[in-house]
Design a protein around this motif. Structure first.
Motif, PDB file in Angstrom:
ATOM      1  N   SER A 263      12.108   0.433  -5.570  1.00  0.00           N
ATOM      2  CA  SER A 263      10.935   0.569  -6.741  1.00  0.00           C
ATOM      3  C   SER A 263      10.240  -0.883  -6.344  1.00  0.00           C
ATOM      4  CB  SER A 263      10.838   0.297  -7.827  1.00  0.00           C
ATOM      5  OG  SER A 263      11.922   0.976  -9.210  1.00  0.00           O
ATOM      6  N   LYS A 264      10.225  -1.627  -5.626  1.00  0.00           N
ATOM      7  CA  LYS A 264      10.055  -2.571  -4.889  1.00  0.00           C
ATOM      8  C   LYS A 264       9.282  -2.020  -3.625  1.00  0.00           C
ATOM      9  CE  LYS A 264       9.856  -7.653  -2.894  1.00  0.00           C
ATOM     10  NZ  LYS A 264      10.528  -8.431  -2.942  1.00  0.00           N
ATOM     11  N   TYR A 265      10.439  -1.432  -3.264  1.00  0.00           N
ATOM     12  CA  TYR A 265      10.564  -0.951  -1.575  1.00  0.00           C
ATOM     13  C   TYR A 265       9.300   0.375  -1.888  1.00  0.00           C
ATOM     14  CZ  TYR A 265      11.703   1.448   2.715  1.00  0.00           C
ATOM     15  OH  TYR A 265      11.564   1.499   4.184  1.00  0.00           O
ATOM     16  N   GLU A 266       9.260   0.530  -2.874  1.00  0.00           N
ATOM     17  CA  GLU A 266       8.703   1.509  -2.420  1.00  0.00           C
ATOM     18  C   GLU A 266       6.704   1.570  -3.049  1.00  0.00           C
ATOM     19  OE1 GLU A 266       7.173   5.822  -4.967  1.00  0.00           O
ATOM     20  OE2 GLU A 266       8.815   4.636  -6.189  1.00  0.00           O
ATOM     21  N   ILE A 267       6.964   0.729  -3.756  1.00  0.00           N
ATOM     22  CA  ILE A 267       5.106   0.087  -4.288  1.00  0.00           C
ATOM     23  C   ILE A 267       4.667  -0.752  -2.604  1.00  0.00           C
ATOM     24  CG2 ILE A 267       4.562  -2.350  -5.361  1.00  0.00           C
ATOM     25  CD1 ILE A 267       6.451  -2.296  -7.520  1.00  0.00           C
ATOM     26  N   THR A 268       5.613  -1.372  -2.830  1.00  0.00           N
ATOM     27  CA  THR A 268       5.298  -2.192  -0.538  1.00  0.00           C
ATOM     28  C   THR A 268       4.526  -1.331  -0.169  1.00  0.00           C
ATOM     29  OG1 THR A 268       6.911  -3.637  -1.345  1.00  0.00           O
ATOM     30  CG2 THR A 268       5.907  -3.728   1.182  1.00  0.00           C
ATOM     31  N   SER A 269       5.378  -0.112   0.375  1.00  0.00           N
ATOM     32  CA  SER A 269       4.723   1.127   1.048  1.00  0.00           C
ATOM     33  C   SER A 269       3.554   1.642   0.676  1.00  0.00           C
ATOM     34  CB  SER A 269       5.552   2.021   0.989  1.00  0.00           C
ATOM     35  OG  SER A 269       5.496   3.627   2.105  1.00  0.00           O
ATOM     36  N   THR A 270       3.634   2.338  -0.330  1.00  0.00           N
ATOM     37  CA  THR A 270       1.924   2.700  -1.074  1.00  0.00           C
ATOM     38  C   THR A 270       0.780   1.510  -1.008  1.00  0.00           C
ATOM     39  OG1 THR A 270       3.706   3.901  -2.932  1.00  0.00           O
ATOM     40  CG2 THR A 270       1.112   3.557  -3.237  1.00  0.00           C
ATOM     41  N   LEU A 271       1.655   0.411  -1.620  1.00  0.00           N
ATOM     42  CA  LEU A 271       0.178  -0.585  -1.425  1.00  0.00           C
ATOM     43  C   LEU A 271      -0.440  -0.843  -0.185  1.00  0.00           C
ATOM     44  CD1 LEU A 271       1.061  -3.575  -3.790  1.00  0.00           C
ATOM     45  CD2 LEU A 271      -0.701  -2.430  -3.706  1.00  0.00           C
ATOM     46  N   ARG A 272       0.880  -1.043   1.157  1.00  0.00           N
ATOM     47  CA  ARG A 272       0.187  -1.098   2.393  1.00  0.00           C
ATOM     48  C   ARG A 272      -1.145  -0.011   3.013  1.00  0.00           C
ATOM     49  NH1 ARG A 272       5.779  -3.001   3.737  1.00  0.00           N
ATOM     50  NH2 ARG A 272       5.403  -5.028   3.901  1.00  0.00           N
ATOM     51  N   GLY A 273      -0.352   1.005   2.487  1.00  0.00           N
ATOM     52  CA  GLY A 273      -1.211   2.445   3.137  1.00  0.00           C
ATOM     53  C   GLY A 273      -2.463   1.675   1.762  1.00  0.00           C
ATOM     54  N   VAL A 274      -2.706   1.914   1.091  1.00  0.00           N
ATOM     55  CA  VAL A 274      -3.815   1.418   0.274  1.00  0.00           C
ATOM     56  C   VAL A 274      -4.824  -0.056   1.014  1.00  0.00           C
ATOM     57  CG1 VAL A 274      -5.186   0.667  -1.994  1.00  0.00           C
ATOM     58  CG2 VAL A 274      -3.216   1.854  -2.061  1.00  0.00           C
ATOM     59  N   CYS A 275      -3.960  -0.704   1.558  1.00  0.00           N
ATOM     60  CA  CYS A 275      -4.829  -2.091   2.132  1.00  0.00           C
ATOM     61  C   CYS A 275      -5.441  -1.834   3.457  1.00  0.00           C
ATOM     62  CB  CYS A 275      -3.950  -3.233   2.316  1.00  0.00           C
ATOM     63  SG  CYS A 275      -3.732  -3.940   0.369  1.00  0.00           S
ATOM     64  N   ASN A 276      -4.582  -0.657   4.267  1.00  0.00           N
ATOM     65  CA  ASN A 276      -5.011  -0.244   5.152  1.00  0.00           C
ATOM     66  C   ASN A 276      -5.899   0.857   5.016  1.00  0.00           C
ATOM     67  OD1 ASN A 276      -3.382  -1.576   6.286  1.00  0.00           O
ATOM     68  ND2 ASN A 276      -1.705   0.248   6.885  1.00  0.00           N
ATOM     69  N   LYS A 277      -6.490   1.423   4.345  1.00  0.00           N
ATOM     70  CA  LYS A 277      -7.519   2.281   3.643  1.00  0.00           C
ATOM     71  C   LYS A 277      -8.821   1.094   3.394  1.00  0.00           C
ATOM     72  CE  LYS A 277      -7.085   7.250   2.747  1.00  0.00           C
ATOM     73  NZ  LYS A 277      -7.541   8.052   4.089  1.00  0.00           N
ATOM     74  N   VAL A 278      -8.437   0.734   3.101  1.00  0.00           N
ATOM     75  CA  VAL A 278      -9.421  -0.636   2.358  1.00  0.00           C
ATOM     76  C   VAL A 278      -9.985  -0.994   3.138  1.00  0.00           C
ATOM     77  CG1 VAL A 278      -9.862  -2.477   1.075  1.00  0.00           C
ATOM     78  CG2 VAL A 278      -8.657  -0.598   0.198  1.00  0.00           C
ATOM     79  N   LEU A 279      -9.717  -1.841   4.191  1.00  0.00           N
ATOM     80  CA  LEU A 279      -9.958  -2.461   5.374  1.00  0.00           C
ATOM     81  C   LEU A 279     -10.013  -1.742   5.839  1.00  0.00           C
ATOM     82  CD1 LEU A 279      -7.509  -5.407   4.401  1.00  0.00           C
ATOM     83  CD2 LEU A 279      -9.317  -5.391   4.059  1.00  0.00           C
TER      84      LEU A 279
END
Length: 432
Positions: free
Chosen positions: A362-378
């Motif tokens: 789950s952590k692996y999936e969470i991290t992958s999703t959050l990186r995509g989110v942060c990239n989009k925001v920044l």
């Protein structure tokens, strides 16, 4: 003033209790009254059910308002009360973090992936069998024709003429026994069910990232679109410290908070460093983050292998304990049958290992999703650099708050007992 305090009394809180206090009280009471913790008390199940009903009402803002105004009869959920054990299990991996990480699909999709993979294999075997049958039939026909030559018929003559003119009478060509459908000069490859499913999941992931990035921008805007002074920053921190104190008591809540904090802080640090020193600082932090991803992958695989080995060990122990004939080890010595207590200990160990493997996945999936989110925001082209820098600074601040969140010793013990009980309830549910 409330017309009825029965539900508040059951949870041991006042009628003015906050949502955090109600949830904490429910956790504590449900642990105390759980039937597994009170095996010799016939009324434990009844009390556990009552506590669950109280929480289902008081834990829902709309139902709580109705209860305070009109009492119990007007506050019954539309679909009725859920079974106490079901309600208890739902909190494990509940949706408290949904607005941060979305719905976790990796573990949910494991079974579906296995089913589709098996279906693809079965279809492939079927096609191979049909291909062999077709080849055998074709060879028999060719052999018969070779043994009984005859003058060409009109149809055969036409076919020969077609071939001579170079105009194929069919859009299919034979390569041995396989039919290959052609469009122009390109061959169309049929996608497997698993490939189609993976493509659909990737599209769903991108939709989740899009929605989560909008939500994160709204959260950060509390600070980025304010006066942006020290007072506003302190207010921003306090707001999310309160939220973190609620989220930390979810199952694996502290781990999820720290994971979110690490990604937010790391991504913001990379962005801010890239604005200085000709971007060299950003490259350094980026390489450091990639090293973290590699280690997370290793831990995920390691935890899964560890759980699998523990499961095999338990299976061996069960085989030895249930076999009437003595079983010998590799040296020819008779294996001692494990006691009931030893089997129970191994099952408990397995439960912990499975939970650990599930968390790492789950952590692996969470991290992958959050990186995509942060990239989009920044990397938002719709706003200027000044806004992006403010977003990164606010994201780093939020990451810091989550990274520093902790549980007291009492809270840790409470959360651990709760997780163990829920895991046990989930295991029982799967066996029924």
């Amino acid at each position: 003033m409330v017309v009825d305090t029965e539900y508040y009394d059951l949870l041991g809180v006042s009628a003015t209790a906050s949502a955090i206090e109600i949830k904490k009280a429910y956790r504590k009471k449900s642990i105390q009254e759980h039937p597994d913790k009170n095996p010799n008390d016939p009324k434990a199940t009844e009390r556990f059910q009552a506590i669950s009903e109280a929480y289902q009402v008081l834990g829902d803002n709309e139902l709580r308002v109705k209860y305070d105004k009109y009492g119990r009869k007007e506050a019954i959920p539309q679909g009725g009360f859920e079974d106490a054990a079901e309600q208890f299990s739902v909190i494990f991996g509940g949706d408290a973090f949904a607005s941060y990480i979305g719905e976790l699909m990796l573990l949910k999709n494991l079974q579906k992936t296995e089913e589709l993979s098996a279906a693809d294999e079965a279809e492939k075997e079927k096609e191979n069998t049909e291909s062999k049958d077709e080849s055998t039939a074709s060879n028999k026909t060719d052999a018969t024709a070779a043994a009984s030559p005859s003058a060409p018929t009109a149809a055969n003559s036409n076919e020969s003429d077609d071939k001579a003119k170079g105009s194929p009478s069919d859009l299919s060509v034979h390569d041995g026994s396989k039919k290959v459908e052609q469009v122009g000069t390109e061959t169309k490859k049929k996608k497997t069910k698993l490939e189609q499913f993976e493509e659909e999941q990737e599209l769903e992931k991108q939709k989740r990232i899009e929605q989560l990035s909008k939500t994160l921008i709204e959260r950060l805007s509390i600070l980025t679109e304010s006066f942006y002074d020290d007072a506003c920053k302190d207010s921003f921190k306090r707001k999310f410290e309160e939220e973190a104190n609620l989220l930390k008591m979810e199952s694996f809540g502290l781990d999820i908070l720290h994971t979110i904090g690490d990604v937010y802080y790391g991504k913001a640090e990379i962005f801010l460093a890239s604005q200085n020193l000709f971007g060299m600082g950003g490259i350094f932090h980026s390489m450091k983050a990639k090293g973290g991803v590699f280690m997370d992958t290793l831990r995920t695989v390691s935890a899964a292998i560890d759980a699998q080995n523990t499961m095999k060990e338990l299976e061996k122990m069960k085989e030895v304990s249930t076999n009437d004939s003595p079983l010998l080890d590799k040296d020819g010595n008779e294996q001692v049958k494990p006691t009931t207590e030893e089997l129970a200990q191994q099952e408990q160990l397995l439960m912990g290992k499975v939970l650990s493997a599930a968390w790492h996945g789950s952590k692996y999936e969470i991290t992958s999703t959050l990186r995509g989110v942060c990239n989009k925001v920044l990397e938002d082209d719709a706003v200027g650099k000044k806004t992006l820098i403010r977003r990164a600074e606010a994201m780093k601040l939020l990451g810091e708050v989550f990274k520093k969140t902790f549980r007291t010793k009492v809270e840790q013990e409470e959360a651990q007992i709760f997780e163990e009980l829920v895991a046990e309830a989930t295991k029982k549910k799967k066996h029924t």
